[in-house]
Write a protein that holds these residues in place. Sequence first.
Motif, PDB file in Angstrom:
ATOM      1  N   VAL A 108       0.837  -1.206   0.000  1.00 14.01           N
ATOM      2  CA  VAL A 108       0.000   0.000   0.000  1.00 14.01           C
ATOM      3  C   VAL A 108       0.868   1.251   0.000  1.00 14.01           C
ATOM      4  O   VAL A 108       0.672   2.155  -0.821  1.00 14.01           O
ATOM      5  CB  VAL A 108      -0.973  -0.006   1.199  1.00 14.01           C
ATOM      6  N   LEU A 109       1.824   1.328   0.907  1.00 18.36           N
ATOM      7  CA  LEU A 109       2.666   2.524   1.002  1.00 18.36           C
ATOM      8  C   LEU A 109       3.437   2.799  -0.281  1.00 18.36           C
ATOM      9  O   LEU A 109       3.476   3.936  -0.760  1.00 18.36           O
ATOM     10  CB  LEU A 109       3.659   2.386   2.158  1.00 18.36           C
ATOM     11  N   VAL A 110       4.058   1.780  -0.829  1.00 17.20           N
ATOM     12  CA  VAL A 110       4.848   1.976  -2.049  1.00 17.20           C
ATOM     13  C   VAL A 110       3.937   2.373  -3.209  1.00 17.20           C
ATOM     14  O   VAL A 110       4.277   3.248  -4.004  1.00 17.20           O
ATOM     15  CB  VAL A 110       5.678   0.721  -2.385  1.00 17.20           C
ATOM     16  N   SER A 111       2.768   1.762  -3.293  1.00 21.32           N
ATOM     17  CA  SER A 111       1.837   2.086  -4.381  1.00 21.32           C
ATOM     18  C   SER A 111       1.314   3.510  -4.267  1.00 21.32           C
ATOM     19  O   SER A 111       1.220   4.228  -5.273  1.00 21.32           O
ATOM     20  CB  SER A 111       0.682   1.088  -4.389  1.00 21.32           C
ATOM     21  N   VAL A 112       0.992   3.937  -3.064  1.00 21.75           N
ATOM     22  CA  VAL A 112       0.510   5.310  -2.862  1.00 21.75           C
ATOM     23  C   VAL A 112       1.648   6.293  -3.125  1.00 21.75           C
ATOM     24  O   VAL A 112       1.447   7.328  -3.781  1.00 21.75           O
ATOM     25  CB  VAL A 112      -0.089   5.493  -1.454  1.00 21.75           C
ATOM     26  N   PHE A 113       2.836   5.970  -2.654  1.00 17.74           N
ATOM     27  CA  PHE A 113       3.984   6.825  -2.934  1.00 17.74           C
ATOM     28  C   PHE A 113       4.201   6.939  -4.445  1.00 17.74           C
ATOM     29  O   PHE A 113       4.456   8.027  -4.959  1.00 17.74           O
ATOM     30  CB  PHE A 113       5.249   6.280  -2.259  1.00 17.74           C
TER      31      PHE A 113
END
Length: 143
Positions: A108-113
């Motif tokens: 989630v974090l990498v995708s949102v970033f």
Amino acid sequence: MTGTGNADERSWRRRVERVVNEIAQELRTLDDGTAWFSDLPPAGRQEVLREVAGYAMQAHITAADGRAGVARSGVKPTANPSVMICMDPPRYGFYRLPADEHVKAFRVLVSVFAVADTRRRETYCKGTCSHPWHRLPAEAEEA
């Protein structure tokens, strides 16, 4: 990582920065990055989650970035990390999640970033960017 020497910590942070930015710029797949993340010891995964949350904050993610990133991540919108990132304002305590949530949090974090950083590269940084992490292909050719 916490408790290591300065040079080791800098090297670790550069490695994390490189992997995350390669995923964001589609030079590495999310699945490949997730495999790298999954091979880390639990303390290493927590450190990566702290770092990536910091990158997301620096990219000034929006609620729309959160929703788009969750959709890209392959994680259910009802999973804890998905709910946390879509809150207004987003919650960033991903490293405090139980260990069995770490892979979902990373995705989630990498995708949102990736969504937010792409938006910033195409608007704020377009034509004037001096961020070295936005020029990874050139760096890769030198290495």
